[in-house]
Design an enzyme around this catalytic site. Structure first.
Site, PDB file in Angstrom:
ATOM      1  N   CYS A 140       0.846  -1.206   0.000  1.00 55.04           N
ATOM      2  CA  CYS A 140       0.000   0.000   0.000  1.00 55.04           C
ATOM      3  C   CYS A 140       0.882   1.257   0.000  1.00 55.04           C
ATOM      4  O   CYS A 140       1.551   1.545   0.997  1.00 55.04           O
ATOM      5  CB  CYS A 140      -0.910  -0.049   1.226  1.00 55.04           C
ATOM      6  SG  CYS A 140      -1.704   1.491   1.658  1.00 55.04           S
ATOM      7  N   CYS A 147       0.236   3.733   2.793  1.00 49.84           N
ATOM      8  CA  CYS A 147       0.684   3.145   4.074  1.00 49.84           C
ATOM      9  C   CYS A 147       2.182   3.362   4.255  1.00 49.84           C
ATOM     10  O   CYS A 147       2.641   3.739   5.336  1.00 49.84           O
ATOM     11  CB  CYS A 147       0.395   1.646   4.113  1.00 49.84           C
ATOM     12  SG  CYS A 147      -1.337   1.190   4.012  1.00 49.84           S
TER      13      CYS A 147
END
Length: 124
Positions: A30, A33
């Protein structure tokens, strides 16, 4: 303090045994993230009285499902066993710091009273 890797095995112990816990639900694939991680780590170093946990949603799919994580990163703040905040999205440093300060100021006695009132209404 460094962040703590949260798993199904230690989640209840860590979160239940701490006054305030921030939980970052994330995954290595991600992009947001990965971009949020340094901000989260910096905040963990600054606020040593708070537990900063990370849940790898790939490795801990049951835990992510239990909290109905549909989008990552998702940040959750738990104080005295009560979830005060749970929202997806990477936060800039200033917004994260503001959120932490807001969570510190919450009157937990009032929150527990509201939770108890809601529980009694649901039973009625």
């Amino acid at each position: 303090m460094a962040t703590v890797e949260l798993t199904a095995e230690n989640f209840d112990e860590v979160v239940g045994g701490s006054e305030m816990v921030l939980v970052d639900f994330w995954a290595s694939w991600c992009g947001p993230c990965v971009q949020f991680a340094p901000t989260y780590e910096k905040s963990a170093q600054k606020h040593t009285d708070i537990v900063f946990g990370k849940v790898d949603t790939e490795a801990e799919q049951q835990l992510a499902a239990a909290f109905q994580i549909r989008s990552i990163p998702t940040l959750m703040i738990v104080r005295d066993g009560v979830v005060l905040y749970a929202q997806p999205g990477a936060l800039p440093e200033a917004a994260l710091e503001d959120l932490i300060e807001q969570a510190r100021k919450v009157d937990m006695e009032d929150v527990r009273k509201q939770v108890a009132e809601q529980a009694s209404e649901q039973q009625a």
